[in-house]
Design an enzyme around this catalytic site. Structure first.
Site, PDB file in Angstrom:
ATOM      1  N   LYS A  13     -13.472   4.753   5.066  1.00 32.58           N
ATOM      2  CA  LYS A  13     -13.514   4.885   6.541  1.00 32.58           C
ATOM      3  C   LYS A  13     -14.722   5.694   6.992  1.00 32.58           C
ATOM      4  CE  LYS A  13      -8.547   4.395   7.168  1.00 32.58           C
ATOM      5  NZ  LYS A  13      -8.122   4.529   5.754  1.00 32.58           N
TER       6      LYS A  13
HETATM    7  P1  5BU Z   1       1.261   3.247   2.714  1.00 36.29           P
HETATM    8  O1  5BU Z   1       1.715   4.123   1.608  1.00 36.29           O
HETATM    9  O2  5BU Z   1       1.696   1.772   2.523  1.00 36.29           O
HETATM   10  O3  5BU Z   1       1.603   3.796   4.060  1.00 36.29           O
HETATM   11  O4  5BU Z   1      -0.339   3.240   2.566  1.00 36.29           O
HETATM   12  C1  5BU Z   1      -1.166   2.611   3.489  1.00 36.29           C
HETATM   13  C2  5BU Z   1      -2.606   2.781   3.096  1.00 36.29           C
HETATM   14  O5  5BU Z   1      -3.422   2.100   4.042  1.00 36.29           O
HETATM   15  C3  5BU Z   1      -3.094   4.206   3.064  1.00 36.29           C
HETATM   16  O6  5BU Z   1      -4.007   4.317   2.004  1.00 36.29           O
HETATM   17  C4  5BU Z   1      -3.819   4.387   4.379  1.00 36.29           C
HETATM   18  O7  5BU Z   1      -4.918   5.269   4.215  1.00 36.29           O
HETATM   19  C5  5BU Z   1      -4.309   2.998   4.676  1.00 36.29           C
HETATM   20  N1  5BU Z   1      -4.366   2.695   6.130  1.00 36.29           N
HETATM   21  C6  5BU Z   1      -3.245   2.690   6.924  1.00 36.29           C
HETATM   22  O8  5BU Z   1      -2.142   2.939   6.479  1.00 36.29           O
HETATM   23  N2  5BU Z   1      -3.367   2.382   8.247  1.00 36.29           N
HETATM   24  C7  5BU Z   1      -4.527   2.096   8.821  1.00 36.29           C
HETATM   25  O9  5BU Z   1      -4.594   1.760  10.019  1.00 36.29           O
HETATM   26  C8  5BU Z   1      -5.665   2.097   7.992  1.00 36.29           C
HETATM   27  C9  5BU Z   1      -5.552   2.389   6.653  1.00 36.29           C
HETATM   28 BR1  5BU Z   1      -7.258   1.679   8.731  1.00 36.29          BR
END
Ligand code: 5BU
Length: 473
Positions: A304
Site C-alpha cells: 500500500k
Molecule cells: P483478513 O484476515 O481476511 O481480514 O485479511 C485481509 C487482508 O487483506 C489483510 O492483509 C489486509 O491488510 C488486506 N486488506 C483488507 O483487509 N482490506 C482492504 O481494503 C485492503 C487490504 Br486494501
C-alpha cells in the site's frame, strides 16, 4: 418548398458529399454492411447543416417541450449548437470521459434537476450511444423522454430506446432514404435489394454492449488483459481452477513457508506483508519464489505505497525488502497522484503489476465515490502497469482485462474488533464483482488451514462458475 421536397434535396445532397455511401463496408462491431453513413463530413458544408437543423425543427421538434438540448458527442454537437441558437434554448454538453481533475462533471452547462432535455443525434443504429448520453443526463436528475435523429438505420434502435422510455423522431429511416435515392437515380435497384436484404438480416437489435466483465470467463479475460501479470493471473486461475488469494499475515517465515507447502496448490495468488515478518531474509524470499514456481502462484506484496513518486521508487526497489526484485505485483494508493504509478513502472522491463486501491473493506474508511472514480481514471493512463483494483463493488470499473481483488471475506458475514468487515463468498463474487478473493484469518487462523483452504477454494470457484453461467437466480 414543401417538406418532402426539402427532404429529397437533403438526401441527394448527403449522397453527393459522401455522407451516405454504398458498397461493401465493415462496421466497428465487425458486421458487413452495403451502406455506410458518415455524417461527420457535414461540418464542411454549412448549407447542409442549416437544412438539417431547419428540417429537425420543422418536422421532429415541433410538438416537443424541453428546457435544454444535448447533442450526443461528437457528430451531433454542431447540429445541437445550431438548434440551440435557433430555438434560444440552452445547450448541455456531455463529456465522454469524466475529468479526473477540476469539476469532475460529466455534463457541462447550467441546469437544475427536474428540468427536461431533448437529445440530438445524427445516426441511430442500436441506440447505445444515445442511451449513454441519456443515462448521464438522468444521473443529474434531468428528465429525458425524446431524441431527434437525422437518420434511423432501422436496426433495433428505436425499440431499444423506447424500452428505456426515449421516443425518437427521425428525418430519414434507412428505407425512406434509399427510396429517395433510387427514385433520383443515385443508386440502382440492385443496391436497394441488397440494402433491404441486409436490413432483414440485421433486424435483431445489434446493441454494441461493452463486454460485461462479470459474465466473462477468466480465459477470455486473459486475452483482454493488457498488463502481463493480470494475463498470467487470469491464466493461472483458469488452469488451477481457483480464485483464492491467501493473505499470509504471519510474523514468522517458517510458519509462512510451512503453510504454503500445504495450501500452495489451492491458491492463485499469495499476498504478503513483508514488514510484519520478524525474521525476514533473502533466504525466505528464495524459498517463497521456489514455492511459487512449484505450485504456480503469483506473489502480491500488499505494501500500500502512498508517498511521493521519488520516495516510493526507493521504497519499492531499495531498503531491507527490495520488493521490486521478487513481488509480481504490489498494492498502491492513488492518493499522491500519478507520480506513484510512474515510480512503480516496471523496473528494467520486468513483468510487474500494480493493484490500485479504489476502495477499502474497513468500516468508516474515508474513500468517497469521487475518489474511487478518479482512481480508475488515473489508472486508465497506465494500462500496461495496472493489474487491477482492490475494491468492493462491481461498478468500480468496467475493463474486463483488469482484476477486481476483494479482501474482507469469510464464510460468514461478520466484523473484527478493529473495523474489518467480512462478506461471504456468494456476496463478493455474485453481487460485488470480486474476481480474486483475499482470505487471511479465515484460513490462517483456522484449526486446519489446509482443510479450510480447500473449503474456501471450492466455495469461491462455485460462485465464479455460477456467475459466468449468467444464471444468477
Ligand atoms: P483478513 O484476515 O481476511 O481480514 O485479511 C485481509 C487482508 O487483506 C489483510 O492483509 C489486509 O491488510 C488486506 N486488506 C483488507 O483487509 N482490506 C482492504 O481494503 C485492503 C487490504 Br486494501
Amino acid at each position: 418548398m414543401s417538406h418532402d421536397k426539402k427532404l429529397i434535396d437533403l438526401a441527394v445532397k448527403l449522397f453527393s458529399i459522401d455522407a451516405v455511401k454504398f458498397g461493401e463496408f465493415t462496421t466497428k462491431s465487425g458486421i458487413k454492411t452495403p451502406v455506410y453513413f458518415d455524417l461527420r463530413v457535414i461540418v464542411s458544408y454549412p448549407d447542409v447543416m442549416v437544412s438539417i437543423s431547419n428540417l429537425l425543427l420543422e418536422l421532429a421538434m415541433k410538438d416537443l417541450k424541453y428546457d435544454h438540448l444535448c447533442g450526443v458527442p461528437y457528430t451531433a454537437l454542431p447540429i445541437a449548437t445550431i438548434l440551440s441558437v435557433l430555438t434560444k434554448k440552452s445547450m448541455l454538453m456531455r463529456r465522454k470521459e469524466t475529468k479526473a481533475y477540476g469539476t469532475k462533471k460529466s455534463i457541462e452547462g447550467h441546469y437544475k434537476a427536474g428540468q427536461s432535455c431533448l437529445i440530438v443525434e445524427d445516426v441511430v443504429t442500436s441506440g447505445s450511444s444515445v442511451l449513454e448520453t441519456v443515462r448521464d443526463l438522468r444521473k443529474e436528475g434531468l428528465i429525458v423522454t425524446d431524441a431527434v435523429i437525422i437518420l434511423d438505420r432501422e436496426q433495433g434502435g428505436s425499440n431499444n430506446l423506447a424500452a428505456d422510455d426515449v421516443q425518437i423522431k427521425s428525418l430519414f429511416s434507412m428505407s425512406s432514404l434509399i427510396d429517395i435515392l433510387v427514385k433520383n437515380n443515385k443508386i440502382t435497384e440492385e443496391m436497394v435489394r441488397k440494402v433491404k436484404n441486409y436490413l432483414k438480416e440485421t433486424q435483431a437489435p445489434v446493441i454494441d454492449k461493452p463486454l460485461d466483465r462479470i459474465l466473462l470467463t477468466y480465459e477470455k479475460r486473459a486475452e483482454l488483459a493488457k498488463n502481463g501479470v493480470a494475463k498470467q493471473l487470469f491464466n493461472i486461475m483458469a488452469t488451477k481452477k481457483t480464485n483464492l488469494c491467501l493473505s499470509v499475515d504471519m510474523t514468522s517465515t517458517t510458519k509462512i513457508l510451512d503453510l504454503l507447502e500445504k495450501v500452495g496448490e489451492h491458491v492463485c495468488l499469495v499476498k504478503t506483508h513483508a514488514d510484519i515478518i520478524e525474521d525476514y531474509s533473502t533466504d525466505f524470499i528464495t524459498r517463497l519464489k521456489q514455492l511459487a514456481d512449484r505450485f504456480n502462484f503469483l506473489i502480491l506484496e500488499d505494501r500500500k505505497y502512498a508517498d511521493i513518486g521519488h520516495t516510493v521508487s526507493l521504497q519499492y526497489s531499495k531498503g531491507l525488502y527490495k520488493v521490486a526484485d521478487w513481488a509480481d505485483c504490489v498494492t498502491a494508493h492513488s492518493l499522491p497522484g500519478e507520480g506513484i504509478l510512474k515510480a512503480l513502472n516496471s523496473p528494467n522491463g520486468v513483468n510487474r503489476g500494480v493493484f490500485l486501491l479504489a476502495e477499502m473493506s474497513s468500516e468508516g474508511n474515508l474513500i468517497t465515490p469521487e475518489y474511487r472514480e478518479a482512481t480508475v481514471s488515473m489508472a486508465s493512463k497506465y494500462p500496461e502497469l495496472i493489474t487491477g483494483f482492490v475494491c468492493q463493488n462491481k461498478d468500480t470499473f468496467k475493463d474486463p482485462g483488469l482484476i477486481q481483488l476483494t479482501p474482507g471475506v469469510q464464510l460468514e458475514s461478520s466484523k473484527d474488533d478493529l473495523g474489518q468487515v467480512y462478506n461471504t463468498p456468494e456476496k463478493v463474487i455474485l453481487e460485488k464483482g470480486g474476481d480474486v478473493i483475499v482470505v487471511g484469518r479465515g484460513i490462517v487462523a483456522a484449526k486446519s488451514p489446509e482443510a479450510q483452504a480447500v473449503i474456501y477454494k471450492d466455495t469461491l470457484w462455485k460462485c465464479y462458475l455460477k456467475r459466468v453461467s449468467g444464471k444468477l437466480e
